[in-house]
Design an enzyme around this catalytic site. Structure first.
Site, PDB file in Angstrom:
ATOM      1  N   MET A  94       2.815 -14.309 -35.243  1.00  0.00           N
ATOM      2  CA  MET A  94       4.015 -13.948 -35.316  1.00  0.00           C
ATOM      3  C   MET A  94       4.572 -14.143 -34.430  1.00  0.00           C
ATOM      4  O   MET A  94       6.140 -13.417 -33.241  1.00  0.00           O
ATOM      5  CB  MET A  94       5.108 -12.550 -36.198  1.00  0.00           C
ATOM      6  N   GLY A  95       3.772 -14.756 -33.192  1.00  0.00           N
ATOM      7  CA  GLY A  95       4.639 -15.034 -32.115  1.00  0.00           C
ATOM      8  C   GLY A  95       3.890 -13.567 -30.912  1.00  0.00           C
ATOM      9  O   GLY A  95       3.601 -12.849 -31.402  1.00  0.00           O
ATOM     10  N   ASN A  96       4.457 -14.287 -29.642  1.00  0.00           N
ATOM     11  CA  ASN A  96       4.049 -11.947 -28.810  1.00  0.00           C
ATOM     12  C   ASN A  96       2.898 -12.108 -28.910  1.00  0.00           C
ATOM     13  O   ASN A  96       2.494 -10.967 -28.745  1.00  0.00           O
ATOM     14  CB  ASN A  96       4.926 -11.151 -29.451  1.00  0.00           C
ATOM     15  N   HIS A 149      -0.798 -12.010 -27.725  1.00  0.00           N
ATOM     16  CA  HIS A 149      -1.500 -10.491 -27.015  1.00  0.00           C
ATOM     17  C   HIS A 149      -3.362 -10.779 -27.126  1.00  0.00           C
ATOM     18  O   HIS A 149      -4.071 -11.719 -27.828  1.00  0.00           O
ATOM     19  CB  HIS A 149      -1.964  -9.143 -27.659  1.00  0.00           C
ATOM     20  N   HIS A 159      -4.608 -11.517 -30.588  1.00  0.00           N
ATOM     21  CA  HIS A 159      -4.595 -12.533 -31.079  1.00  0.00           C
ATOM     22  C   HIS A 159      -5.757 -13.809 -30.267  1.00  0.00           C
ATOM     23  O   HIS A 159      -5.848 -14.472 -30.968  1.00  0.00           O
ATOM     24  CB  HIS A 159      -3.480 -12.986 -30.655  1.00  0.00           C
ATOM     25  N   GLY A 194      -6.628 -10.756 -38.252  1.00  0.00           N
ATOM     26  CA  GLY A 194      -7.481  -9.138 -37.411  1.00  0.00           C
ATOM     27  C   GLY A 194      -7.112  -7.839 -38.814  1.00  0.00           C
ATOM     28  O   GLY A 194      -6.572  -7.804 -39.226  1.00  0.00           O
ATOM     29  N   LEU A 238      -4.282  -3.011 -29.413  1.00  0.00           N
ATOM     30  CA  LEU A 238      -3.038  -3.860 -28.711  1.00  0.00           C
ATOM     31  C   LEU A 238      -2.588  -4.430 -30.807  1.00  0.00           C
ATOM     32  O   LEU A 238      -2.734  -4.547 -32.033  1.00  0.00           O
ATOM     33  CB  LEU A 238      -3.593  -5.658 -28.628  1.00  0.00           C
ATOM     34  N   SER A 239      -0.937  -4.826 -30.111  1.00  0.00           N
ATOM     35  CA  SER A 239       0.147  -4.377 -31.170  1.00  0.00           C
ATOM     36  C   SER A 239       1.593  -5.439 -30.310  1.00  0.00           C
ATOM     37  O   SER A 239       1.235  -4.848 -29.145  1.00  0.00           O
ATOM     38  CB  SER A 239       0.158  -3.441 -32.237  1.00  0.00           C
TER      39      SER A 239
END
Lengths: 281, 281
Positions: free
Chosen positions: A30-32, A34, A37, A148, A185-186
């Site tokens: 969904m982008g954004n 880190h 990803h 993930g 991470l999120s």
């Protein structure tokens, strides 16, 4: 690296690779983005000739009171990050491109394993995930798809419907990427205030403490209770602390491999994490 | 012509055609083939290099009181018929091959257009169709899939989920094949006694009479009522006589193209038929 915003454009971009029967890897996001990803992309690069990353904030997996509108859209920054790790094609469709103008009448639901954990607090969420991931699989038609393990329940749901529907690809789960202090991470970590960010690693601490307790013979029920206490004392509102088999079935005692699950809120930000604990007989 | 009974065997058989990027056509059936099915294969042969016909009596689309156990299995006879019309591969899997040993947790449902007509009398039927057809699509991965217009609602449901889920193939509807006396061909016609078989063409007669009445200005409501009377008088137990738009929306008057639908029983045998009536302004 190409960026495609339409299904037709993506198909055209992938056509030479498909004709040459190259191995296509797919990382839905969904982008954004880190490091979590980016590690999915790095894993994909290891075994695929062409890696497609989709960036699509999927409206139908958000509840009416969830953060769809405020979910961060950072396409330019994401593009730079993806270029650096060797992504070949970004697929960044609009909501209209994905869902069209006519009403969608089709739903995909996975029973049983969606009924609890995050499914309890997010009714319809996994249906929305199943629909969009199936659509993306049909659009990209990859050989491998990478997800993930942080969203462990989501990964289990995807594995389930891929098997049940004979979707012709292999799902690969990639271990959680963590900050140095252990926080998984999120994209939602960005919502945390500095104060909450300092408290957030308590989730992972509670998981690793639980692992140690399990290995030293503390009962599963007591271990889960300890986790809840630790989190509540640190300032979390606990959604759930649960133990399941790797296939998400309920489990009463640590007599086989177990996965420990946490969902907890700091302010308005809901964080999730999990830890797989091996049983060594 | 090859016959494959496993997914693996089918994949191996199709692999050369797929590598050579040949056009693959697919005709899903439940076997007990008649000219209607064979016409689907003939249509497929016209535009495809390789035609796969599946023969699978799908348990999950039958209700608890329906004819799953007694549904005719006639693989040897079907094979001869298919060889004659140039079918390349028969895919005839077992229930275990299709559904495996682990429980299926995934369901696909199409709302709105499954709520009435045959959906009313057969709860869960179209979910079962959607699941098995999606599975077969993913197994065969055809370019084109062929379905008879006799099961008009089924065809509409399949078109809907193919569009909603971006399944990468084209669905082709093939007009109804009828006996000389007008009866729509159906595997279930074989259940009819000689007496009932003689009455059965009344369904098509009622449809063509309705078409004439519509064109001569009789109201849609009256036309439907006339059909019901005609069928009841002939000895049918009428399930429904309905009019819908081609997209299966309700329609009050003959002011656009309309599809007339009949489902009626003779003894225990349920027959369905439909007729598309063009509106010429």
């Amino acid at each position: 690296m190409k960026t495609e915003t339409t299904i037709q454009g993506l198909s055209a971009s992938l056509s030479p690779a498909r004709s040459a029967r190259k191995i296509i890897g797919f990382v839905p996001t969904m982008g954004n983005l880190h490091e979590g990803h980016l590690n999915l992309v790095r894993e994909a690069k290891k075994i695929c000739d062409v890696v497609v990353v989709s960036i699509f904030v999927n409206p139908i997996q958000f509840g009416p009171n969830e953060d769809f509108d405020s979910y961060p859209r950072t396409l330019e920054q994401d593009s730079h990050l993806l270029a650096d790790v060797g992504c070949d094609i970004i697929f960044a469709p609009s909501v209209e491109q994905m869902y069209g103008n006519k009403p969608r009448l089709t739903n995909i639901s996975v029973s049983d394993i969606t009924n609890d954990l995050c499914g309890l607090q997010r009714p319809g969420h996994f249906d929305g995930v199943a629909v969009v991931v199936t659509k993306l699989f049909n659009i990209v038609q990859p050989n491998y798809a990478f997800f993930g393990e942080k969203d462990y329940q989501q990964l289990a749901v995807i594995r389930q419907f891929v098997r049940d529907l004979n979707i012709p690809l292999e799902v690969i789960g990639v271990p959680i990427t963590r900050a140095k202090d252990g926080l998984a991470l999120s994209s939602r970590n960005g919502y945390l205030s500095a104060e909450h960010r300092a408290i957030a690693p308590t989730i992972y601490q509670s998981l690793t403490a639980a692992e140690q307790q399990l290995h030293s013979g503390v009962s599963l029920a007591e271990v889960l209770e300890n986790m809840k206490q630790k989190l509540t004392q640190a300032g979390f509102i606990v959604d759930y602390v649960e133990a399941r088999t790797p296939e998400l079935q309920k489990i009463e005692a640590f007599d086989q491999d177990v996965v420990l699950f946490v969902a907890a809120k700091l302010g308005k930000t809901r964080l999730i994490d999990n830890l797989q604990v091996k049983h060594t007989a």
